[in-house]
Scaffold this active site. Structure first.
Site, PDB file in Angstrom:
ATOM      1  N   TYR A 151      53.533  70.484  34.527  1.00  0.00           N
ATOM      2  CA  TYR A 151      52.456  70.868  34.562  1.00  0.00           C
ATOM      3  C   TYR A 151      51.087  70.321  34.106  1.00  0.00           C
ATOM      4  CZ  TYR A 151      48.542  74.669  35.389  1.00  0.00           C
ATOM      5  OH  TYR A 151      47.868  75.669  35.685  1.00  0.00           O
ATOM      6  N   ASN A 180      44.625  80.602  30.082  1.00  0.00           N
ATOM      7  CA  ASN A 180      45.559  81.472  29.847  1.00  0.00           C
ATOM      8  C   ASN A 180      44.213  83.348  31.184  1.00  0.00           C
ATOM      9  OD1 ASN A 180      47.810  80.998  28.593  1.00  0.00           O
ATOM     10  ND2 ASN A 180      47.047  81.056  26.677  1.00  0.00           N
TER      11      ASN A 180
END
Length: 327
Positions: A151, A180
């Site tokens: 990723y 996040n």
């Protein structure tokens, strides 16, 4: 799918961040095209006032059809999830490079005025994230490169590609490294959910079942910062509209351990749970935080919605989903 000019295309508009961004852009009176690979009934939010289309943007012809007539593009589309997903699906995450490439090509072909790419804190070098008492990551820490396997590599590669499309073809690209993002209307179960949603779900299940015990991945001492969705939506638009050409952190600087994250949600829910630790579970880097020096210098602003406030809203929403799912 294409039905004329629009102010903004949101690629990945059926996703968590995309759904919130489309809502905000529509509230500003902008015309919006929202495109996602998922069937409409799997979108996190469907906004009737947007042009909503289902298309596989990893295919060049679909990317071109979606992009034609759009003045600005937010490229959020990616195959991704929480740590459990990205550690076990590296090839799938890397294949997002097809979407990333074809969307840049389409934006160049149709003379898009401004192009935003949502990168990730996963681009940062692993050797700078080995301690829970982490030194916050500044933008230059992405090099020498050793990002999250799979990723993170795709994200870092696409950052470079966006830079070279700007330098070689004159496409105005802007890049934000998300740290996040969490909030309501997101993934909360099924394996792709991120830590805040997973924590809210586990504690909601404990409240509803009366079994006040839960499992934590790792020892719970790994540290992170978490950005509430409203800050993400605001910051993304600020960055796209700016003159800043280099990638920039978009994240909260409020660092917590995963154990602290559980404690905050327990307090919101009004319970205490017995904790069991799965040391074999995926847990990612040991510590990661956002250095917000650059965003403060450039914008005089940084994400500032507190974790306690954001989690209170997120927990209330997740609790309702769990309750509904259980009938």
């Amino acid at each position: 799918m294409n039905s004329g000019p629009v102010d903004v295309l949101v690629a990945g508009g059926g996703g968590f961040i995309g759904g919130h961004l489309v809502a905000d852009l529509l509230a500003q009176g902008k015309t919006v095209r929202s495109v996602d690979v998922k069937p409409l009934d799997e979108w996190y939010q469907v906004h009737p006032d947007a042009q909503n289309g289902v298309a596989d943007l990893s295919l060049l012809e679909h990317a071109e059809d979606a992009t034609k007539g759009a003045r600005e593009v937010y490229m959020l589309a990616a195959d991704m999830g929480g740590m459990g997903f990205i550690e076990n699906n590296k090839a799938l995450c890397m294949l997002t490079v097809l979407t990333s490439t074809h969307m840049l090509q389409a934006a160049d072909k149709y003379d898009v005025e401004r192009y935003f790419y949502s990168s990730s804190a996963c681009v940062y070098a692993a050797d700078k994230q080995t301690d829970t008492s982490v030194t916050a990551l500044k933008e230059s820490d992405a090099y020498p490169a050793m990002p999250e396997d799979g990723y993170g590599w795709e994200k870092l590669f696409t950052e470079r590609m966006a830079r070279h499309f700007r330098e070689d073809f004159g496409l105005t690209t802007r890049v934000a490294r998300y740290h996040n993002v969490y909030g309501p209307e997101g993934t909360w179960t099924g394996g792709r959910e991120k830590a805040p949603a997973a924590v809210c779900r586990k504690i909601a299940e404990a409240v509803i079942s009366g079994r006040h015990e839960l499992e934590i991945w790792g020892d719970g001492e790994q540290t992170r910062s978490f950005m509430y969705i409203d800050d993400c939506v605001k910051g993304s638009q600020m960055i796209l509209a700016s003159d800043l050409e280099d990638p920039i952190n978009l994240g909260s600087a409020e660092l917590v351990s995963i154990n602290q994250l559980y404690s905050i949600v327990e307090e919101i829910a009004g319970i205490k749970c017995e904790r069991k630790y799965d040391l074999s579970a995926p847990q990612g880097v040991r510590g990661r935080n956002s250095d917000n020096t650059m965003i403060n210098e450039v914008f005089g602003w940084e994400p500032s919605i507190s974790l306690a406030d954001g989690l209170a809203k997120t927990y209330a929403w997740v609790y309702d989903q769990v309750k509904r799912a259980q009938g």
